[in-house]
Design an enzyme around this catalytic site. Structure first.
Site: not given
Length: 246
Positions: A17, A19
């Site tokens: 991922d 953020d």
């Protein structure tokens, strides 16, 4: 049996991922969502409105595609708005308009403050690649490419599945595993041979339901128990811990 990367020895690819895992932008997103939702709720309910909270962010918004986050949070408060369309202006009282308002705020904050990477993550990704494992970035953000370029990290990922790609391919967002499954497929790796790295509870759910070989929760905000409850095999505060460097 685990490798020096802290992963099962049959893992062939790592899916990260963006953020909160690669970049310190989760807090920027949370602040933009709060500003957006609080303005809406204040206008609707007056001075006694119930503000958007960190718990709301984690449960209803974090990790989800933008429109899904708007829809899910508003439903939790009994608010229904028309969907509108992806090109709605940011002042439109539609699901897409609210999402676009939030995105404007995020971009303004990034332009003002810049983007900072988690150095422990970048070193870990370098180690993963040096060990011969494939890498992908998997994010609901439509700004993923620009963010990666701003920290000179685009080169570290063989595949990018983000909000732009998801829309082009009509992929369902997290907590559905569709984007992670697409990344594994693009890398030519079976989900059981891929590891997922996520900080969001929706990302944990995606890793679990997609039957990935290993799911690492990255706890930046003190939610270790929740990450385990949502399917993490291991939870760390920094990916350097996987190599015993922290």
């Amino acid at each position: 049996m685990t490798t020096k990367l802290g992963l099962p020895d049959d893992i062939q690819a790592c899916l990260f991922d963006l953020d909160g895992v690669v970049t310190r932008t989760a807090v920027v997103h949370a602040a933009a969502w709060k500003e957006t939702f609080d303005a809406l709720l204040r206008e609707r309910d007056g001075a006694d409105f119930r503000p958007f909270t960190d718990s709301d962010y984690g449960e209803y918004v974090d990790g989800r595609p933008r429109a899904d986050g708007v829809r899910t949070f508003l439903a939790s408060r009994g608010v229904e708005l028309p969907e509108g369309g992806p090109d709605d202006p940011p002042d439109a009282r539609t699901v897409n308009g609210i999402g676009n308002r939030k995105n404007e705020l995020v971009l303004a904050k990034i332009r003002t403050d810049g983007v900072e990477a988690y150095e422990g993550t970048l070193r870990y990704v370098e180690a993963v690649r040096a060990a011969g494992l494939a890498t992908a970035i998997v994010s609901s953000s439509a700004n993923t490419r620009d963010v990666l370029r701003s920290i000179d990290a685009e080169r570290l990922f063989d595949v990018r599945i983000d909000g732009v790609v998801a829309r082009e391919r009509d992929l369902p967002g997290k907590p559905h595993p569709g984007t992670f499954l697409a990344a594994a497929r693009d890398l030519g790796v079976a989900p059981a041979r891929a590891a997922v790295f996520e900080d969001a509870l929706a990302g944990m759910d995606a890793g679990r339901s997609g039957h990935f070989g290993y799911v690492v929760g990255v706890d930046r905000v003190g939610q270790t128990d929740a990450l385990y409850a949502h399917g993490a095999d291991r939870v760390v505060q920094d990916l350097a811990e996987l190599e015993g460097r922290a």
